[in-house]
Design a protein around this motif. Structure first.
Motif, PDB file in Angstrom:
ATOM      1  N   PRO A  24      44.455  91.571  41.926  1.00  0.00           N
ATOM      2  CA  PRO A  24      43.355  91.167  42.806  1.00  0.00           C
ATOM      3  C   PRO A  24      43.798  91.108  44.264  1.00  0.00           C
ATOM      4  CG  PRO A  24      43.493  89.735  40.874  1.00  0.00           C
ATOM      5  CD  PRO A  24      44.748  90.564  40.884  1.00  0.00           C
ATOM      6  N   ALA A  25      42.838  91.204  45.158  1.00  0.00           N
ATOM      7  CA  ALA A  25      43.150  91.228  46.588  1.00  0.00           C
ATOM      8  C   ALA A  25      43.911  89.995  47.034  1.00  0.00           C
ATOM      9  CB  ALA A  25      41.858  91.375  47.398  1.00  0.00           C
ATOM     10  N   ASP A  26      43.621  88.851  46.414  1.00  0.00           N
ATOM     11  CA  ASP A  26      44.310  87.614  46.771  1.00  0.00           C
ATOM     12  C   ASP A  26      45.167  87.099  45.618  1.00  0.00           C
ATOM     13  OD1 ASP A  26      42.286  86.967  45.049  1.00  0.00           O
ATOM     14  OD2 ASP A  26      41.559  85.241  46.190  1.00  0.00           O
ATOM     15  N   GLY A  27      45.597  88.005  44.741  1.00  0.00           N
ATOM     16  CA  GLY A  27      46.328  87.627  43.543  1.00  0.00           C
ATOM     17  C   GLY A  27      47.817  87.473  43.758  1.00  0.00           C
ATOM     18  N   THR A  28      48.526  87.402  42.631  1.00  0.00           N
ATOM     19  CA  THR A  28      49.980  87.221  42.640  1.00  0.00           C
ATOM     20  C   THR A  28      50.610  88.191  41.647  1.00  0.00           C
ATOM     21  OG1 THR A  28      49.738  84.863  43.147  1.00  0.00           O
ATOM     22  CG2 THR A  28      51.877  85.580  42.300  1.00  0.00           C
ATOM     23  N   ALA A  29      51.703  88.804  42.047  1.00  0.00           N
ATOM     24  CA  ALA A  29      52.384  89.761  41.180  1.00  0.00           C
ATOM     25  C   ALA A  29      53.875  89.503  41.179  1.00  0.00           C
ATOM     26  CB  ALA A  29      52.118  91.196  41.638  1.00  0.00           C
ATOM     27  N   ILE A  30      54.506  89.863  40.062  1.00  0.00           N
ATOM     28  CA  ILE A  30      55.964  89.807  39.916  1.00  0.00           C
ATOM     29  C   ILE A  30      56.467  91.208  39.611  1.00  0.00           C
ATOM     30  CG2 ILE A  30      57.869  89.003  38.464  1.00  0.00           C
ATOM     31  CD1 ILE A  30      56.252  86.443  37.956  1.00  0.00           C
ATOM     32  N   ASP A  31      57.484  91.645  40.360  1.00  0.00           N
ATOM     33  CA  ASP A  31      58.140  92.935  40.126  1.00  0.00           C
ATOM     34  C   ASP A  31      59.555  92.656  39.630  1.00  0.00           C
ATOM     35  OD1 ASP A  31      59.018  95.568  40.153  1.00  0.00           O
ATOM     36  OD2 ASP A  31      59.416  95.569  42.316  1.00  0.00           O
ATOM     37  N   LEU A  32      59.795  92.953  38.345  1.00  0.00           N
ATOM     38  CA  LEU A  32      61.098  92.694  37.739  1.00  0.00           C
ATOM     39  C   LEU A  32      62.044  93.876  37.916  1.00  0.00           C
ATOM     40  CD1 LEU A  32      59.840  91.165  34.375  1.00  0.00           C
ATOM     41  CD2 LEU A  32      60.686  89.905  36.362  1.00  0.00           C
ATOM     42  N   CYS A  33      63.343  93.574  38.039  1.00  0.00           N
ATOM     43  CA  CYS A  33      64.348  94.629  38.261  1.00  0.00           C
ATOM     44  C   CYS A  33      63.915  95.487  39.443  1.00  0.00           C
ATOM     45  CB  CYS A  33      64.548  95.463  37.006  1.00  0.00           C
ATOM     46  SG  CYS A  33      65.107  94.518  35.573  1.00  0.00           S
ATOM     47  N   THR A  34      63.654  94.834  40.549  1.00  0.00           N
ATOM     48  CA  THR A  34      62.987  95.474  41.688  1.00  0.00           C
ATOM     49  C   THR A  34      63.817  96.552  42.371  1.00  0.00           C
ATOM     50  OG1 THR A  34      61.663  94.985  43.663  1.00  0.00           O
ATOM     51  CG2 THR A  34      63.756  93.799  43.426  1.00  0.00           C
ATOM     52  N   GLY A  35      65.151  96.497  42.262  1.00  0.00           N
ATOM     53  CA  GLY A  35      65.964  97.482  42.966  1.00  0.00           C
ATOM     54  C   GLY A  35      65.756  97.382  44.469  1.00  0.00           C
ATOM     55  N   ALA A  36      65.381  98.479  45.082  1.00  0.00           N
ATOM     56  CA  ALA A  36      65.136  98.494  46.521  1.00  0.00           C
ATOM     57  C   ALA A  36      63.798  97.866  46.889  1.00  0.00           C
ATOM     58  CB  ALA A  36      65.188  99.927  47.042  1.00  0.00           C
ATOM     59  N   GLY A  37      63.001  97.500  45.888  1.00  0.00           N
ATOM     60  CA  GLY A  37      61.715  96.873  46.158  1.00  0.00           C
ATOM     61  C   GLY A  37      60.562  97.845  46.277  1.00  0.00           C
ATOM     62  N   ALA A  38      60.711  99.047  45.725  1.00  0.00           N
ATOM     63  CA  ALA A  38      59.690 100.088  45.912  1.00  0.00           C
ATOM     64  C   ALA A  38      58.343  99.706  45.306  1.00  0.00           C
ATOM     65  CB  ALA A  38      60.188 101.405  45.307  1.00  0.00           C
ATOM     66  N   ILE A  39      58.342  99.204  44.064  1.00  0.00           N
ATOM     67  CA  ILE A  39      57.069  98.831  43.456  1.00  0.00           C
ATOM     68  C   ILE A  39      56.468  97.626  44.169  1.00  0.00           C
ATOM     69  CG2 ILE A  39      55.987  97.929  41.367  1.00  0.00           C
ATOM     70  CD1 ILE A  39      57.734  99.747  39.725  1.00  0.00           C
ATOM     71  N   ALA A  40      57.295  96.658  44.500  1.00  0.00           N
ATOM     72  CA  ALA A  40      56.803  95.491  45.234  1.00  0.00           C
ATOM     73  C   ALA A  40      56.170  95.904  46.556  1.00  0.00           C
ATOM     74  CB  ALA A  40      57.939  94.507  45.473  1.00  0.00           C
ATOM     75  N   ARG A  41      56.809  96.801  47.282  1.00  0.00           N
ATOM     76  CA  ARG A  41      56.264  97.267  48.566  1.00  0.00           C
ATOM     77  C   ARG A  41      54.954  98.029  48.351  1.00  0.00           C
ATOM     78  NH1 ARG A  41      55.463  97.182  52.316  1.00  0.00           N
ATOM     79  NH2 ARG A  41      56.280  98.811  53.670  1.00  0.00           N
ATOM     80  N   THR A  42      54.851  98.774  47.273  1.00  0.00           N
ATOM     81  CA  THR A  42      53.605  99.481  46.977  1.00  0.00           C
ATOM     82  C   THR A  42      52.471  98.492  46.751  1.00  0.00           C
ATOM     83  OG1 THR A  42      54.814 101.330  45.997  1.00  0.00           O
ATOM     84  CG2 THR A  42      52.496 101.105  45.399  1.00  0.00           C
ATOM     85  N   LEU A  43      52.745  97.429  46.008  1.00  0.00           N
ATOM     86  CA  LEU A  43      51.741  96.394  45.774  1.00  0.00           C
ATOM     87  C   LEU A  43      51.361  95.697  47.071  1.00  0.00           C
ATOM     88  CD1 LEU A  43      53.141  94.766  42.503  1.00  0.00           C
ATOM     89  CD2 LEU A  43      51.395  96.521  42.715  1.00  0.00           C
ATOM     90  N   MET A  44      52.343  95.408  47.897  1.00  0.00           N
ATOM     91  CA  MET A  44      52.086  94.737  49.171  1.00  0.00           C
ATOM     92  C   MET A  44      51.220  95.591  50.090  1.00  0.00           C
ATOM     93  SD  MET A  44      55.979  93.325  49.655  1.00  0.00           S
ATOM     94  CE  MET A  44      55.789  92.840  51.365  1.00  0.00           C
ATOM     95  N   ALA A  45      51.476  96.910  50.087  1.00  0.00           N
ATOM     96  CA  ALA A  45      50.691  97.814  50.935  1.00  0.00           C
ATOM     97  C   ALA A  45      49.257  97.939  50.435  1.00  0.00           C
ATOM     98  CB  ALA A  45      51.357  99.182  50.986  1.00  0.00           C
ATOM     99  N   ALA A  46      49.096  97.972  49.106  1.00  0.00           N
ATOM    100  CA  ALA A  46      47.765  98.131  48.524  1.00  0.00           C
ATOM    101  C   ALA A  46      46.952  96.844  48.576  1.00  0.00           C
ATOM    102  CB  ALA A  46      47.883  98.614  47.080  1.00  0.00           C
ATOM    103  N   ARG A  47      47.620  95.700  48.480  1.00  0.00           N
ATOM    104  CA  ARG A  47      46.952  94.400  48.456  1.00  0.00           C
ATOM    105  C   ARG A  47      47.643  93.456  49.450  1.00  0.00           C
ATOM    106  NH1 ARG A  47      44.032  97.280  46.086  1.00  0.00           N
ATOM    107  NH2 ARG A  47      43.262  97.113  43.925  1.00  0.00           N
ATOM    108  N   PRO A  48      47.400  93.655  50.748  1.00  0.00           N
ATOM    109  CA  PRO A  48      48.103  92.860  51.760  1.00  0.00           C
ATOM    110  C   PRO A  48      47.811  91.356  51.693  1.00  0.00           C
ATOM    111  CG  PRO A  48      46.402  94.245  52.753  1.00  0.00           C
ATOM    112  CD  PRO A  48      46.549  94.706  51.355  1.00  0.00           C
ATOM    113  N   GLY A  49      46.711  90.976  51.024  1.00  0.00           N
ATOM    114  CA  GLY A  49      46.392  89.557  50.903  1.00  0.00           C
ATOM    115  C   GLY A  49      46.997  88.899  49.687  1.00  0.00           C
ATOM    116  N   ALA A  50      47.674  89.669  48.848  1.00  0.00           N
ATOM    117  CA  ALA A  50      48.284  89.135  47.631  1.00  0.00           C
ATOM    118  C   ALA A  50      49.707  88.655  47.911  1.00  0.00           C
ATOM    119  CB  ALA A  50      48.301  90.203  46.540  1.00  0.00           C
ATOM    120  N   ARG A  51      50.210  87.829  46.999  1.00  0.00           N
ATOM    121  CA  ARG A  51      51.616  87.430  47.064  1.00  0.00           C
ATOM    122  C   ARG A  51      52.379  88.247  46.038  1.00  0.00           C
ATOM    123  NH1 ARG A  51      54.572  81.596  45.605  1.00  0.00           N
ATOM    124  NH2 ARG A  51      56.645  82.224  46.352  1.00  0.00           N
TER     125      ARG A  51
END
Length: 262
Positions: free
Chosen positions: A92-119
């Motif tokens: 969700p736009a204001d939701g929360t996500a966890i990225d496990l075994c993030t490495g360089a943080g690529a998936i986390a950064r993708t989520l942040m870019a797509a949902r800037p209001g989420a944590r």
């Protein structure tokens, strides 16, 4: 022999060495050298040993984003992009996500870019990965899967996503020959059948996910079936197999249901 500064000649050199994306790699190496012939020689020499290109250039493009990748950190693969995009769709736009075994943080950064209001928070056991993800703007914690994450997240997370190790231990020798000359087996080794860490995530994720939250994991062929009993026991439903354009299994998606009431 000096590395050629002509893009086509450099691409031919890389292609002869067995690199399938030789044209793209030549362009990246030339851009990184920025006209410095001595530096180009050093960069090309490193690549010819099989060292990951992202370690040499310092970054990789993932889901259209430039992700910094420090030497020694797992390099995100394009095969993980559909998983990241699907996780963004479930967040969700204001939701929360966890990225496990993030490495360089690529998936986390993708989520942040797509949902800037989420944590978006992330974890990794490798301190180099945590430092790299943090440098990429990710809220990253060092620890084993969920262990280091803030307890306040429990029961409030909308999406848990991860590219955790899932290669069966007996299959590790089948990976390309240069992999373990540079990367750690810890990034790949998923135990005897490849599901050891996947099962841990499945079992532990309901503590963090809210009801209706999504679990998305990258995995290999046959592993989704192996996780079926665990998913059912933990009240996951709407289990879907994620496939790539060639129809190959790339991941699994499941939604956490409501527990039985007695």
């Amino acid at each position: 022999m000096a590395a050629p500064t002509d893009p086509q000649a450099l691409a031919e050199l890389l292609a002869d060495a067995g690199f399938v994306a030789a044209d793209e790699e030549a362009d990246e190496l030339l851009a990184r050298a920025a006209g410095d012939a001595e530096l180009l020689d050093a960069l090309v020499g490193r690549r010819l040993t099989g060292e990951p290109l992202a370690w040499i250039t310092g970054s990789v493009t993932f889901c259209g984003l430039e992700i910094g990748v420090d030497r020694g950190v797992y390099v995100p693969r394009w095969q993980s992009e559909p998983l990241a995009r699907r996780a963004a769709e479930r967040l969700p736009a204001d939701g929360t996500a966890i990225d496990l075994c993030t490495g360089a943080g690529a998936i986390a950064r993708t989520l942040m870019a797509a949902r800037p209001g989420a944590r978006v928070v992330a974890s990794d056991v490798d301190e180099r990965a945590v430092a790299c993800a943090t440098a990429n703007g990710v809220e990253a914690y060092r620890g084993d899967l969920f262990a280091a994450l803030p307890p306040a997240l429990e029961g409030h997370v909308d999406v848990v996503v991860g590219v955790v190790p899932y290669v069966p231990t007996p299959d590790l020798p089948l990976l390309q020959r240069d992999t373990f000359a540079f990367e750690s087996p810890l990034s790949y080794d998923g135990g005897p059948d490849g599901t050891a860490i996947l099962r841990r995530v499945v079992v532990d994720s309901p503590r963090f996910l809210r009801r209706g939250g999504a679990l998305l994991l990258e995995l290999g062929a046959g592993q989704a079936d192996a996780l079926g009993d665990d998913l059912a026991r933990l009240r996951y439903h709407d289990v879907a197999i994620l496939r790539d354009e060639d129809g190959d299994v790339r991941g699994i998606e499941a939604t956490l249901g409501i527990a039985d009431r007695n």
